[in-house]
Structure formats: C-alpha cells, structure tokens
Scaffold this active site. Structure first.
Site, PDB file in Angstrom:
ATOM      1  N   THR A 211      15.993  -8.128   3.837  1.00 23.01           N
ATOM      2  CA  THR A 211      15.444  -9.084   2.650  1.00 23.01           C
ATOM      3  C   THR A 211      14.216  -8.586   2.207  1.00 23.01           C
ATOM      4  O   THR A 211      13.255  -9.231   2.983  1.00 23.01           O
ATOM      5  CB  THR A 211      15.622 -10.543   3.540  1.00 23.01           C
TER       6      THR A 211
ATOM      7  N   CYS B 130       8.886  -6.935   8.027  1.00 22.72           N
ATOM      8  CA  CYS B 130       8.840  -8.296   8.322  1.00 22.72           C
ATOM      9  C   CYS B 130       7.634  -9.280   8.061  1.00 22.72           C
ATOM     10  O   CYS B 130       7.408  -9.780   7.159  1.00 22.72           O
ATOM     11  CB  CYS B 130       9.204  -8.474   9.884  1.00 22.72           C
TER      12      CYS B 130
HETATM   13  N1  LIG Z   1      13.092  -4.806  11.642  1.00 26.51           N
HETATM   14  C1  LIG Z   1      12.473  -5.911  12.564  1.00 26.51           C
HETATM   15  O1  LIG Z   1      11.743  -5.647  13.378  1.00 26.51           O
HETATM   16  C2  LIG Z   1      13.045  -7.155  12.389  1.00 26.51           C
HETATM   17  C3  LIG Z   1      12.762  -8.215  13.167  1.00 26.51           C
HETATM   18  C4  LIG Z   1      13.344  -9.645  12.994  1.00 26.51           C
HETATM   19  C5  LIG Z   1      14.104  -9.849  11.998  1.00 26.51           C
HETATM   20  N2  LIG Z   1      14.266  -8.867  11.051  1.00 26.51           N
HETATM   21  C6  LIG Z   1      15.049  -9.155   9.710  1.00 26.51           C
HETATM   22  O2  LIG Z   1      16.594  -8.708   9.989  1.00 26.51           O
HETATM   23  C7  LIG Z   1      16.865  -8.463   8.821  1.00 26.51           C
HETATM   24  C8  LIG Z   1      17.443  -6.919   8.646  1.00 26.51           C
HETATM   25  O3  LIG Z   1      16.194  -6.078   9.114  1.00 26.51           O
HETATM   26  P1  LIG Z   1      16.387  -4.628   9.784  1.00 26.51           P
HETATM   27  O4  LIG Z   1      15.007  -4.177  10.005  1.00 26.51           O
HETATM   28  O5  LIG Z   1      17.496  -4.671  10.733  1.00 26.51           O
HETATM   29  O6  LIG Z   1      16.756  -4.019   8.263  1.00 26.51           O
HETATM   30  P2  LIG Z   1      17.633  -2.459   8.228  1.00 26.51           P
HETATM   31  O7  LIG Z   1      17.210  -1.972   6.890  1.00 26.51           O
HETATM   32  O8  LIG Z   1      17.161  -1.465   9.509  1.00 26.51           O
HETATM   33  O9  LIG Z   1      19.077  -2.583   8.362  1.00 26.51           O
HETATM   34  C9  LIG Z   1      19.943  -3.267   7.689  1.00 26.51           C
HETATM   35  C10 LIG Z   1      21.354  -2.569   7.557  1.00 26.51           C
HETATM   36  O10 LIG Z   1      22.040  -3.282   6.533  1.00 26.51           O
HETATM   37  C11 LIG Z   1      22.878  -2.497   5.803  1.00 26.51           C
HETATM   38  N3  LIG Z   1      23.384  -3.256   4.586  1.00 26.51           N
HETATM   39  C12 LIG Z   1      22.554  -3.485   3.369  1.00 26.51           C
HETATM   40  N4  LIG Z   1      23.470  -4.319   2.732  1.00 26.51           N
HETATM   41  C13 LIG Z   1      24.796  -4.170   3.316  1.00 26.51           C
HETATM   42  C14 LIG Z   1      25.926  -5.031   3.139  1.00 26.51           C
HETATM   43  N5  LIG Z   1      26.190  -5.836   1.994  1.00 26.51           N
HETATM   44  N6  LIG Z   1      27.008  -4.978   4.058  1.00 26.51           N
HETATM   45  C15 LIG Z   1      26.912  -4.288   5.177  1.00 26.51           C
HETATM   46  N7  LIG Z   1      25.564  -3.502   5.443  1.00 26.51           N
HETATM   47  C16 LIG Z   1      24.796  -3.475   4.551  1.00 26.51           C
HETATM   48  C17 LIG Z   1      21.792  -1.244   5.490  1.00 26.51           C
HETATM   49  O11 LIG Z   1      22.650  -0.324   5.269  1.00 26.51           O
HETATM   50  C18 LIG Z   1      21.062  -1.392   6.825  1.00 26.51           C
HETATM   51  O12 LIG Z   1      21.716  -0.441   7.754  1.00 26.51           O
HETATM   52  C19 LIG Z   1      15.799  -8.638   7.852  1.00 26.51           C
HETATM   53  O13 LIG Z   1      15.905  -9.799   7.350  1.00 26.51           O
HETATM   54  C20 LIG Z   1      14.684  -8.636   8.552  1.00 26.51           C
HETATM   55  O14 LIG Z   1      13.436  -9.333   7.909  1.00 26.51           O
HETATM   56  C21 LIG Z   1      14.001  -7.616  11.193  1.00 26.51           C
END
Ligand SMILES: NC(=O)c1ccc[n+]([C@@H]2O[C@H](COP(=O)([O-])OP(=O)(O)OC[C@H]3O[C@@H](n4cnc5c(N)ncnc54)[C@H](O)[C@@H]3O)[C@@H](O)[C@H]2O)c1
Length: 422
Positions: free
Chosen positions: A87, A262
């Site tokens: 996001t 985040c």
């Molecule tokens: N990274 C953190 O520390 C953290 C902590 C808490 C919450 N979050 C939240 O969690 C969410 C994910 O963050 P993240 O860090 O894991 O991101 P990331 O980019 O590491 O992982 C997201 C994954 O989703 C895949 N993706 C994108 N669109 C897709 C779709 N339509 N279908 C299938 N796969 C798809 C991407 O290829 C990627 O591998 C975000 O909203 C983030 O704000 C992240």
C-alpha cells in the site's frame, strides 16, 4: 469452525513470514504472488527477505504444507485467504490502492466455497468496506453468507528478533458478526492474544494511528537534534536522561530520517482520508516536513564537520543504506536519499552494507565495499547511517580520519575527537 487450508496473497516482508507461521501450525498454505522471480527464488531455496535465511526457506518448501504460485485459481479450495499486498503512496503522497483492488478482482471468481477473506495491508479507515467489499460482492455474492470479510493489521517488525509473530497481540475485526466469528476462529489458535474491535474501520484506524504516533514522535526528536546542535548540547545524553523517567515516556531515538514502507507512508493514508472527509491531521504535515528535511540536514552538518563550503570531490563512505538496522529493505530509505544527494553534489561516494551487495543510483552501479583499514583510511569521512548489528565499529573508529555517526553506535567504544555524533 476449523480451518485446514489458507491462501496468502503477497509473499513479501509480511506475507512470507505469515505463510511460514501458518504452515508450521499444520495448515496447508497456498502462497500467491504476481512476482515470478519471488516464486522462482522460493523453489530454488533462496530467501529474498532478511528475516528468513535460505535454510528456513528450504525447510518451508520441503515441509509439505506450503506451495507458491502465481495462479489464483489454486485458492478455490482454501478455507481462508489473507491479503498482504503493498500500500504505497504516489508522488503527491496519495494512497495507491491498485494492489488491493487487483487482488480483489483476481480473488472474486475463486470465492466459491464460503471462504474467509482477511485484508492485512495497512490502509486508511474505510478501505475494507468501501474498496474491497464492493469488488468481492461484484457478482451478487453476499458478505456474511457467500463469503466472509475481515480486517486485521499486521504488526511485524522486520529485523527485530525480540518478539515472535505469535506474541504480537492481533487486532481483528469483521464486516459482520459472522465474519468476526470466522477470523476469531482462524487466529485464536495461532496468536497468543487476539484483540477484537467493533469494525474494520476501527482496526484500520488502530494500525494507522500507532504508526502515525511513531512517525510524529521520531520526527519531533529529530527536530530536537537541531536545537541541541545550536545549543551545543549532546542530544543522546538528553535522550538517555529522559528515558530514566519510569512513566509517561515513550522511547524514541534520533536518526538520519524515517524510511520503510510503513512509518513514513501510513500517516499519509490517514491524512489523505482526513482531508477527503473535510478534516486534517496537522501533526502529520509537520512531521513530514521535518522528516523530508533530514537528508538535507545531514548533508549540511557533514559539510560543517568537514569544515568545507561544499561536498564536491569529498570522499564519503556511507555505512548502511537500508531504511533501518538488520533488514535488506531499501524502500523510502533516508540513507539512499542521502547517498543520492551526495552524488548530485559531486562527492565521491562509496558504501558498505552487509544486507545490500549492489545498488544502482543515477544510472550508476555501486557495489558494497569491504570495511578494510585501507578503504576506511582513504576517505574524508565515514558517514554511519544504519547501526546494523555486527558492524566492525572498532575498525572504523581506529582507521577513519572522521566519523559522522548518526546513530550513536560508536559511543560505547569510548570518546574520540574524530568521531562526531548527530
Ligand atoms: N514491511 C513491514 O514491516 C510491514 C509491517 C506491517 C504492515 N505492513 C503492511 O503490509 C503490506 C505489505 O507490505 P510488505 O512490506 O510485505 O510489502 P512487500 O512489497 O514486501 O510484499 C508485497 C508482495 O505482494 C505482491 N503483490 C502485489 N500485488 C499483488 C497481487 N495483486 N497479487 C498477488 N501478489 C501481489 C508483491 O509482488 C510483493 O511480493 C503493506 O500494506 C504494508 O504497509 C508492512
């Protein structure tokens, strides 16, 4: 109400550790990601996130409870599907929800077995019901009857080994009472504590509030840094003294700027939503202003430390380029921004980061250099931006002409005239 198979959409920093946890608990997990390279890495037993090593990936792939695929149709037979897609924000700081929307569009045709869908991505209050629900209901399916929809924010802290995922209290919510019952049944056996709230918007707001609070407070401490510099006060000594107060105090430390997917991003979701409903969150505006200015402040301080009028032709070795310690994540990294500004200003830049072997900036490729005494002693300044564990600080301090330590990491080695702190 029991679950035997779960889909996880998005196998990144959030989705992959979650998929691993669920598989370890004996659930059959179907991980779906649109990134072919990630699927290939998993089957090759190679990790792409710093919280899991290759051996753990190989164990996961061999356990018999996990498969990774690009194919959404494999989710048809699962009991629950958890969405962990990114996001981010655009150049104007506005939410980009296309990843959630696309996941919803791909998911809707496979919701044929009264599955529970859980959104875990961090987002503004209202997203689950205003954005995802209409997509999933598209073909006349009824929430709470034909499928179930819930929101549960992810609170993982990459790079932090102090808490196991299951120890993090899990906020849960459902669009209907039946949806809440479903997510309670899914997560109660997995997490030590579930925290039910009355609606998805309350759960969305809880996540975005906790991250905004962190953004605002760290930015405030970074503003105090400038004041302390002008007054010739050691900000680290001040923070240490402040932190002796046993109540009413929160522990925030200065640094070269807040990065990651985040903390600097989620507050902008909150602010965008506030403005959409004719309100505002002014603290976020101020915190963002301070945070955006940090790389420039670091450079101006570096210029003064070098007693120079410009950084042109100065040789600067950056230590740490990730957005925080012990992760390989470069998203919104302040260190990368600082490196980019240094290159623009004509400095001779090199870097060391144990988590980032290679980096491309301004069309040029940079390789992480070894921290040898020769390399360290050859530069005008070592600029420490990330305090990764196990950095050879003693070697840096022993060999550098000047160290500018923005994390107070070297102070435990003693006092040295050539080591300067933020
Ligand atoms: N990274 C953190 O520390 C953290 C902590 C808490 C919450 N979050 C939240 O969690 C969410 C994910 O963050 P993240 O860090 O894991 O991101 P990331 O980019 O590491 O992982 C997201 C994954 O989703 C895949 N993706 C994108 N669109 C897709 C779709 N339509 N279908 C299938 N796969 C798809 C991407 O290829 C990627 O591998 C975000 O909203 C983030 O704000 C992240």
């Amino acid at each position: 109400m029991s679950f035997s198979s779960v889909g996880v959409i998005g196998l990144g920093y959030v989705g992959l550790p979650l998929a691993k946890l669920l598989a370890e608990r004996g659930l059959h997990v179907v991980g779906v990601d649109v990134d072919k390279a990630k699927i290939q890495h998993l089957y090759a037993g190679i990790s792409y996130i710093s919280d899991l090593d290759d051996a753990e990936i190989q164990q996961l792939m061999a356990c018999g409870y996990f498969e990774a695929t690009e194919d959404y149709s494999k989710l048809t037979d699962t009991d629950a599907i958890i969405i962990c897609v990114p996001t981010p924000v655009n150049d104007k700081g506005e939410p980009i929800l296309k990843y959630i929307q696309l996941a919803g569009q791909h998911l809707e045709p496979v919701l044929l077995n009264k599955q529970l869908v859980v959104l875990e991505s961090s987002t503004y209050p209202g997203t689950t019901e205003e954005v995802l629900l209409p997509i999933l209901q598209g073909n006349g399916k009824r929430v709470g009857e034909d499928f179930y929809l819930a929101y549960s924010p992810e609170r993982i802290n990459p790079g932090d080994k102090r808490f196991h995922l299951t120890e993090m209290p899990k906020i849960i919510s459902g669009v209907t009472k039946a949806c809440l019952e479903k997510i309670t049944a899914l997560y109660s056996p997995i997490y030590q504590k579930v925290v039910p709230v009355s609606s998805p918007r309350a759960a969305e707001m809880a996540k975005i509030t906790e991250n905004s609070q962190r953004f605002i407070n760290i930015s405030f401490v970074n503003e105090i840094v400038r004041f302390c510099e002008k007054m010739n006060i050691n900000v680290w000594e001040v923070i240490e003294a402040v932190n002796t107060k046993p109540y009413g105090n929160l522990y925030f430390y200065p640094g070269p700027g807040i990065g990651g997917h985040c903390i600097p991003v989620d507050p902008l979701y909150l602010q965008w939503k506030a403005r959409e409903i004719g309100s505002d969150v002014e603290f976020i505006t101020i915190a963002k202003k301070v945070n955006d200015s940090m790389p420039h402040y670091i450079l101006s301080r570096l210029t003064r430390l070098l007693d120079a009028s410009t950084l042109k032709d100065k040789s600067i070795l950056l230590v740490g380029v990730t957005y925080k310690k012990d992760v390989n994540d470069l998203r919104e990294s302040s260190a990368v921004h600082i490196m980019s500004l240094l290159i623009e200003q004509g400095a001779n830049v090199s870097y060391h980061d144990p988590f980032v072997p290679r980096l491309t900036l301004h069309g040029q490729q940079y390789d992480s250099v070894e921290l040898t005494s020769d390399i360290i002693s050859s530069v005008d300044c070592v600029l420490l931006l990330v305090d990764h564990s196990n950095l050879p600080l003693d070697v840096i301090v022993a060999n550098a002409k000047l160290v500018f330590d923005t994390k107070n990491a070297a102070s435990r080695l003693g006092a040295f005239d050539h080591v300067k702190y933020l």
